[in-house]
Design a protein around this motif. Structure first.
Motif, PDB file in Angstrom:
ATOM      1  N   ALA A  59      44.460 -46.955  -1.764  1.00  0.00           N
ATOM      2  CA  ALA A  59      43.417 -47.947  -1.360  1.00  0.00           C
ATOM      3  C   ALA A  59      43.148 -48.756  -2.595  1.00  0.00           C
ATOM      4  O   ALA A  59      42.764 -49.901  -2.431  1.00  0.00           O
ATOM      5  CB  ALA A  59      41.999 -47.390  -0.933  1.00  0.00           C
ATOM      6  N   ILE A  60      42.805 -48.223  -3.659  1.00  0.00           N
ATOM      7  CA  ILE A  60      42.677 -48.796  -4.963  1.00  0.00           C
ATOM      8  C   ILE A  60      43.726 -49.440  -5.771  1.00  0.00           C
ATOM      9  O   ILE A  60      43.541 -50.345  -6.580  1.00  0.00           O
ATOM     10  CB  ILE A  60      41.933 -48.179  -5.949  1.00  0.00           C
ATOM     11  N   GLY A  61      45.071 -49.193  -4.945  1.00  0.00           N
ATOM     12  CA  GLY A  61      46.303 -49.953  -5.955  1.00  0.00           C
ATOM     13  C   GLY A  61      46.350 -51.281  -5.856  1.00  0.00           C
ATOM     14  O   GLY A  61      46.794 -51.993  -6.815  1.00  0.00           O
ATOM     15  N   LYS A  62      45.772 -51.942  -4.877  1.00  0.00           N
ATOM     16  CA  LYS A  62      45.862 -53.540  -4.819  1.00  0.00           C
ATOM     17  C   LYS A  62      44.836 -53.852  -6.109  1.00  0.00           C
ATOM     18  O   LYS A  62      45.166 -54.930  -6.457  1.00  0.00           O
ATOM     19  CB  LYS A  62      45.112 -53.660  -3.459  1.00  0.00           C
ATOM     20  N   PHE A  63      43.766 -53.360  -6.066  1.00  0.00           N
ATOM     21  CA  PHE A  63      42.996 -53.827  -7.178  1.00  0.00           C
ATOM     22  C   PHE A  63      43.455 -53.449  -8.693  1.00  0.00           C
ATOM     23  O   PHE A  63      43.010 -54.251  -9.772  1.00  0.00           O
ATOM     24  CB  PHE A  63      41.648 -53.185  -6.929  1.00  0.00           C
ATOM     25  N   ILE A  64      44.090 -52.212  -8.886  1.00  0.00           N
ATOM     26  CA  ILE A  64      44.918 -51.833 -10.189  1.00  0.00           C
ATOM     27  C   ILE A  64      45.796 -52.713 -10.427  1.00  0.00           C
ATOM     28  O   ILE A  64      45.975 -53.124 -11.511  1.00  0.00           O
ATOM     29  CB  ILE A  64      45.153 -50.463 -10.098  1.00  0.00           C
ATOM     30  N   GLY A  65      46.481 -53.072  -9.522  1.00  0.00           N
ATOM     31  CA  GLY A  65      47.925 -53.986  -9.835  1.00  0.00           C
ATOM     32  C   GLY A  65      49.022 -53.194 -10.231  1.00  0.00           C
ATOM     33  O   GLY A  65      49.073 -51.984 -10.752  1.00  0.00           O
ATOM     34  N   GLU A  66      50.088 -53.808 -10.286  1.00  0.00           N
ATOM     35  CA  GLU A  66      51.407 -52.977 -10.960  1.00  0.00           C
ATOM     36  C   GLU A  66      51.271 -52.985 -12.261  1.00  0.00           C
ATOM     37  O   GLU A  66      50.808 -53.630 -12.942  1.00  0.00           O
ATOM     38  CB  GLU A  66      52.736 -53.928 -10.474  1.00  0.00           C
ATOM     39  N   GLY A  67      51.896 -51.931 -12.640  1.00  0.00           N
ATOM     40  CA  GLY A  67      51.728 -51.475 -14.107  1.00  0.00           C
ATOM     41  C   GLY A  67      51.754 -49.965 -14.259  1.00  0.00           C
ATOM     42  O   GLY A  67      52.074 -49.118 -13.441  1.00  0.00           O
ATOM     43  N   PRO A  68      51.878 -49.556 -15.631  1.00  0.00           N
ATOM     44  CA  PRO A  68      52.106 -48.169 -16.056  1.00  0.00           C
ATOM     45  C   PRO A  68      50.795 -47.382 -15.546  1.00  0.00           C
ATOM     46  O   PRO A  68      51.013 -46.018 -15.019  1.00  0.00           O
ATOM     47  CB  PRO A  68      52.083 -48.321 -17.412  1.00  0.00           C
ATOM     48  N   LEU A  69      49.511 -47.729 -15.330  1.00  0.00           N
ATOM     49  CA  LEU A  69      48.506 -47.033 -14.858  1.00  0.00           C
ATOM     50  C   LEU A  69      48.809 -46.555 -13.495  1.00  0.00           C
ATOM     51  O   LEU A  69      48.641 -45.478 -13.208  1.00  0.00           O
ATOM     52  CB  LEU A  69      47.240 -47.748 -14.909  1.00  0.00           C
ATOM     53  N   LEU A  70      49.028 -47.615 -12.487  1.00  0.00           N
ATOM     54  CA  LEU A  70      49.252 -47.232 -11.052  1.00  0.00           C
ATOM     55  C   LEU A  70      50.505 -46.270 -11.058  1.00  0.00           C
ATOM     56  O   LEU A  70      50.657 -45.388 -10.181  1.00  0.00           O
ATOM     57  CB  LEU A  70      49.658 -48.571 -10.267  1.00  0.00           C
ATOM     58  N   GLU A  71      51.464 -46.605 -11.828  1.00  0.00           N
ATOM     59  CA  GLU A  71      52.800 -45.647 -12.014  1.00  0.00           C
ATOM     60  C   GLU A  71      52.224 -44.310 -12.269  1.00  0.00           C
ATOM     61  O   GLU A  71      52.858 -43.286 -11.444  1.00  0.00           O
ATOM     62  CB  GLU A  71      53.749 -46.153 -12.760  1.00  0.00           C
ATOM     63  N   ASN A  72      51.713 -44.102 -13.156  1.00  0.00           N
ATOM     64  CA  ASN A  72      51.171 -42.840 -13.556  1.00  0.00           C
ATOM     65  C   ASN A  72      50.190 -42.087 -12.428  1.00  0.00           C
ATOM     66  O   ASN A  72      50.274 -40.898 -12.120  1.00  0.00           O
ATOM     67  CB  ASN A  72      50.480 -42.656 -14.898  1.00  0.00           C
TER      68      ASN A  72
END
Length: 86
Positions: free
Chosen positions: A48-61
């Motif tokens: 759900a919050i992936g859209k707000f975090i955006g692509e990147g190392p945080l979402l990957e982790n």
């Protein structure tokens, strides 16, 4: 639209977890369902919050932890089933 659904799933699983804690009187193998519910809450919450975090190392982790939770928490459904059968 999907984001709203995943926020809804997260809220629903949170309510189910709270309800399960309130209803269970003894701690036995059926308590393993709490681990599965926690995994579902985390999984749907990250989606759900992936859209707000955006692509990147945080979402990957965060997704890496999702995958590990599927690997380790999903098999505990067998222990829950064993407790439910007893």
């Amino acid at each position: 639209m999907d984001t709203l659904l995943y926020f809804g799933f997260t809220a629903a699983y949170t309510l189910i977890l709270v309800w399960a804690f309130a209803k269970q009187q003894s701690r036995n193998f059926m308590a393993f369902i709490y681990l599965v519910l926690f995994g579902l809450i985390y999984d749907n919450g990250i989606i759900a919050i992936g859209k707000f975090i955006g692509e990147g190392p945080l979402l990957e982790n965060l997704n890496l932890l999702r995958f590990w939770s599927h690997a380790f928490l999903t098999p505990t459904l067998v222990l829950f089933s064993w407790g439910a059968l007893n």
